[in-house]
Design a protein around this motif. Sequence first.
Motif, short mmCIF file in Angstrom:
data_model
loop_
_atom_site.label_atom_id
_atom_site.label_comp_id
_atom_site.label_asym_id
_atom_site.label_seq_id
_atom_site.Cartn_x
_atom_site.Cartn_y
_atom_site.Cartn_z
N ASN A 156 -6.25 33.10 -12.70
CA ASN A 156 -7.17 32.99 -12.36
C ASN A 156 -7.59 33.32 -13.90
N ASN A 157 -6.74 32.89 -14.72
CA ASN A 157 -6.08 33.31 -16.04
C ASN A 157 -6.78 34.73 -16.97
N THR A 158 -6.52 35.36 -16.36
CA THR A 158 -6.78 36.83 -16.36
C THR A 158 -5.50 37.98 -16.34
N VAL A 159 -5.16 38.29 -17.60
CA VAL A 159 -4.04 39.46 -17.72
C VAL A 159 -3.41 40.71 -17.28
N SER A 160 -2.83 40.99 -15.95
CA SER A 160 -2.09 41.34 -15.06
C SER A 160 -1.69 42.58 -15.86
N PRO A 161 -1.88 43.67 -15.10
CA PRO A 161 -2.09 45.29 -15.49
C PRO A 161 -0.35 44.93 -16.15
#
Length: 98
Positions: A60-65
């Motif tokens: 989803n083109n998000t950065v994971s924590p």
Amino acid sequence: MQNESNLGGYRSPSPIWARQTVSVASMTPQRFRHVLLILAAAVAALSLASVGAVMAMAFNNTVSPAWITSAALYGLPVAFLLMLALVIDAVAARRRTR
């Protein structure tokens, strides 16, 4: 079924497993092994879930924590080492009985 007198006094040897005795005192307590097994399985399951979460977030083109990424990176090796310790303990317990 034939008895000993019909076989000329021959008695078949008992299998090795029937002659060995197992000393419960020399083995690692089952409670310890059971807790270690559950801990290793839980760490492995959580780590695999973290890997899935990191992959889903990347899709989803998000950065994971950072904590999810760390769980994914370090969880599986820790679970592997815990399971390796269980295998080594089982081998050592079998060798102590001989």
